[in-house]
Write an enzyme that holds these catalytic residues in place. Structure first.
Site, mmCIF file in Angstrom:
data_model
loop_
_atom_site.group_PDB
_atom_site.id
_atom_site.type_symbol
_atom_site.label_atom_id
_atom_site.label_comp_id
_atom_site.label_asym_id
_atom_site.label_seq_id
_atom_site.Cartn_x
_atom_site.Cartn_y
_atom_site.Cartn_z
ATOM 1 N N ASP A 63 0.853 -1.193 0.000
ATOM 2 C CA ASP A 63 0.000 0.000 0.000
ATOM 3 C C ASP A 63 0.881 1.232 0.000
ATOM 4 O O ASP A 63 2.025 1.173 0.462
ATOM 5 C CB ASP A 63 -0.914 -0.019 1.252
ATOM 6 C CG ASP A 63 -2.149 0.858 1.086
ATOM 7 O OD1 ASP A 63 -1.987 2.091 0.892
ATOM 8 O OD2 ASP A 63 -3.266 0.338 1.165
ATOM 9 N N TYR A 90 -14.717 5.918 -12.786
ATOM 10 C CA TYR A 90 -14.613 4.773 -11.858
ATOM 11 C C TYR A 90 -15.369 3.576 -12.430
ATOM 12 O O TYR A 90 -14.856 2.453 -12.444
ATOM 13 C CB TYR A 90 -15.177 5.186 -10.495
ATOM 14 C CG TYR A 90 -15.104 4.110 -9.426
ATOM 15 C CD1 TYR A 90 -13.903 3.814 -8.769
ATOM 16 C CD2 TYR A 90 -16.248 3.401 -9.050
ATOM 17 C CE1 TYR A 90 -13.847 2.836 -7.782
ATOM 18 C CE2 TYR A 90 -16.188 2.428 -8.062
ATOM 19 C CZ TYR A 90 -14.987 2.153 -7.429
ATOM 20 O OH TYR A 90 -14.930 1.182 -6.450
ATOM 21 N N THR A 144 -17.626 1.944 4.666
ATOM 22 C CA THR A 144 -16.192 2.255 4.578
ATOM 23 C C THR A 144 -16.010 3.757 4.337
ATOM 24 O O THR A 144 -16.959 4.457 3.972
ATOM 25 C CB THR A 144 -15.540 1.531 3.376
ATOM 26 O OG1 THR A 144 -16.246 1.933 2.196
ATOM 27 C CG2 THR A 144 -15.591 0.024 3.516
HETATM 28 N N1 LIG Z 1 -15.911 0.859 -0.118
HETATM 29 C C1 LIG Z 1 -16.842 0.501 -0.971
HETATM 30 O O1 LIG Z 1 -18.049 0.748 -0.760
HETATM 31 C C2 LIG Z 1 -16.468 -0.248 -2.228
HETATM 32 C C3 LIG Z 1 -17.484 -0.740 -3.048
HETATM 33 C C4 LIG Z 1 -17.133 -1.431 -4.202
HETATM 34 C C5 LIG Z 1 -15.782 -1.643 -4.516
HETATM 35 N N2 LIG Z 1 -14.821 -1.125 -3.719
HETATM 36 C C6 LIG Z 1 -13.430 -1.379 -4.103
HETATM 37 O O2 LIG Z 1 -12.809 -2.109 -3.066
HETATM 38 C C7 LIG Z 1 -11.417 -1.776 -2.972
HETATM 39 C C8 LIG Z 1 -11.068 -1.359 -1.561
HETATM 40 O O3 LIG Z 1 -11.895 -0.262 -1.185
HETATM 41 P P1 LIG Z 1 -11.809 0.418 0.266
HETATM 42 O O4 LIG Z 1 -13.177 0.853 0.634
HETATM 43 O O5 LIG Z 1 -11.040 -0.444 1.194
HETATM 44 O O6 LIG Z 1 -10.947 1.734 -0.102
HETATM 45 P P2 LIG Z 1 -9.856 2.519 0.777
HETATM 46 O O7 LIG Z 1 -9.735 3.851 0.178
HETATM 47 O O8 LIG Z 1 -10.181 2.398 2.243
HETATM 48 O O9 LIG Z 1 -8.543 1.656 0.505
HETATM 49 C C9 LIG Z 1 -7.859 1.688 -0.713
HETATM 50 C C10 LIG Z 1 -6.381 1.534 -0.416
HETATM 51 O O10 LIG Z 1 -5.670 1.581 -1.655
HETATM 52 C C11 LIG Z 1 -4.459 2.281 -1.416
HETATM 53 N N3 LIG Z 1 -3.950 2.865 -2.668
HETATM 54 C C12 LIG Z 1 -4.573 3.772 -3.467
HETATM 55 N N4 LIG Z 1 -3.762 4.110 -4.481
HETATM 56 C C13 LIG Z 1 -2.609 3.408 -4.332
HETATM 57 C C14 LIG Z 1 -1.392 3.347 -5.067
HETATM 58 N N5 LIG Z 1 -1.184 4.072 -6.163
HETATM 59 N N6 LIG Z 1 -0.419 2.506 -4.615
HETATM 60 C C15 LIG Z 1 -0.600 1.768 -3.494
HETATM 61 N N7 LIG Z 1 -1.739 1.802 -2.766
HETATM 62 C C16 LIG Z 1 -2.726 2.610 -3.178
HETATM 63 C C17 LIG Z 1 -4.844 3.383 -0.434
HETATM 64 O O11 LIG Z 1 -3.705 3.900 0.261
HETATM 65 C C18 LIG Z 1 -5.823 2.654 0.485
HETATM 66 O O12 LIG Z 1 -5.186 2.101 1.617
HETATM 67 C C19 LIG Z 1 -11.192 -0.679 -4.019
HETATM 68 O O13 LIG Z 1 -10.672 -1.255 -5.190
HETATM 69 C C20 LIG Z 1 -12.579 -0.135 -4.256
HETATM 70 O O14 LIG Z 1 -12.691 0.437 -5.531
HETATM 71 C C21 LIG Z 1 -15.128 -0.447 -2.584
#
Ligand SMILES: NC(=O)c1ccc[n+]([C@@H]2O[C@H](COP(=O)([O-])OP(=O)(O)OC[C@H]3O[C@@H](n4cnc5c(N)ncnc54)[C@H](O)[C@@H]3O)[C@@H](O)[C@H]2O)c1
Length: 256
Positions: A44, A156, A191
């Site tokens: 990360d 997205y 989240t």
């Molecule tokens: N939260 C939701 O409701 C939801 C719904 C559908 C899908 N998602 C997907 O699930 C996954 C996780 O979501 P989340 O809610 O935990 O998001 P989050 O923002 O809490 O976590 C995402 C993580 O990715 C890391 N990150 C971002 N860019 C980066 C980079 N260039 N290099 C390294 N690390 C990087 C961030 O530091 C963060 O820790 C994502 O792919 C998101 O699109 C989330």
């Protein structure tokens, strides 16, 4: 190598790389895989919010859009823990809500950089050792937004649609090598990402949630563990005949 791996659990003895393990869903995946016996590397750009409390989980700080950093980190993880059996691509960004014609080139590159290029790059550098060893499981985070359109974050949607089909294409290519590739499609989860999405929506947070959740068969947001269980299944040998599939975990949002 492999000395302190737990020996029981649904992914016992496996080495897993999880990107985005410092985020809400990624952290739940890290905890779940570790609880079921895996050794886990969290890749990360941000530090984790918690101390994992075990030597069987370690953090690497990198930008997953940078090929050299991904290559060198995968090498370091392999030296420390052994070759990865499991790759979970959970890192992702939402981007600024804006219609396509008001989005900028930088915003496009940022969203596609993390969500699509990042997923591809980790795959690129992890797959060779999986081919060599004749097996592995890759789990890519798409979204319900990778299955349907919507008015809030078009880039997205497009990026998560790309993740869905990279998954299926890779499943076709790597199946003969014993490597399974599947996507998970979370619905609205409790989240930070979901909160920021709601708060930044032109609909307003209340109407955004009403549209996203209130009409669902299970009319609430999901908990991160409910996604982590889906990933656990796909990471484990329990899903040995499952590849190229999209596992939707959305309280029935897409059932309508
Ligand atoms: N939260 C939701 O409701 C939801 C719904 C559908 C899908 N998602 C997907 O699930 C996954 C996780 O979501 P989340 O809610 O935990 O998001 P989050 O923002 O809490 O976590 C995402 C993580 O990715 C890391 N990150 C971002 N860019 C980066 C980079 N260039 N290099 C390294 N690390 C990087 C961030 O530091 C963060 O820790 C994502 O792919 C998101 O699109 C989330």
């Amino acid at each position: 190598m492999h000395a302190d791996r737990p020996r029981t659990g649904r992914v016992a003895g496996k080495v897993a790389i999880v990107t985005g393990g410092s985020g809400d869903l990624g952290a739940a995946v890290v905890r779940m895989l570790h609880a079921h016996g895996a050794t886990v590397a969290n890749l990360d750009r941000a530090a984790p919010a918690e101390n994992w409390g075990t030597d069987a989980v370690a953090d690497w700080t990198l930008d997953i859009t940078d090929a050299a950093q991904v290559a060198s980190t995968v090498r370091q993880v392999t030296e420390r823990f052994g070759a990865p059996d499991v790759l979970v691509n959970a890192a992702g960004i939402l981007g600024r809500p804006a219609p396509s014609h008001e989005s900028t080139e930088d915003e496009f590159d940022a969203v596609f950089g993390v969500n699509v290029k990042g997923t591809w790059l980790t795959t690129k550098y992890v797959v060779p050792s999986m081919i060599e060893r004749g097996g592995g499981s890759i789990v890519n985070f798409s979204s319900i937004h990778g299955l349907t359109g919507g008015g809030n974050v078009p880039l997205y949607h497009a990026s998560k649609g790309a993740v869905r089909l990279l998954t299926k294409a890779d499943a076709v290519v790597y199946g003969p090598h014993g490597i399974r590739v599947n996507s998970v499609h979370p619905g609205s989860m409790a989240t930070r990402m979901s909160r920021s999405s709601a708060e930044r929506s032109p609909l307003g947070a209340e109407e955004y949630y009403r549209q996203l959740v209130s009409g669902n068969p299970i009319a609430r947001q999901g908990a991160p563990e409910e996604i982590a269980y889906a990933v656990l299944y796909l990471a484990s040998d329990e899903s040995s005949f499952t590849t190229g599939t999209e596992l939707v975990v959305d309280g029935g949002y897409t059932a309508h």
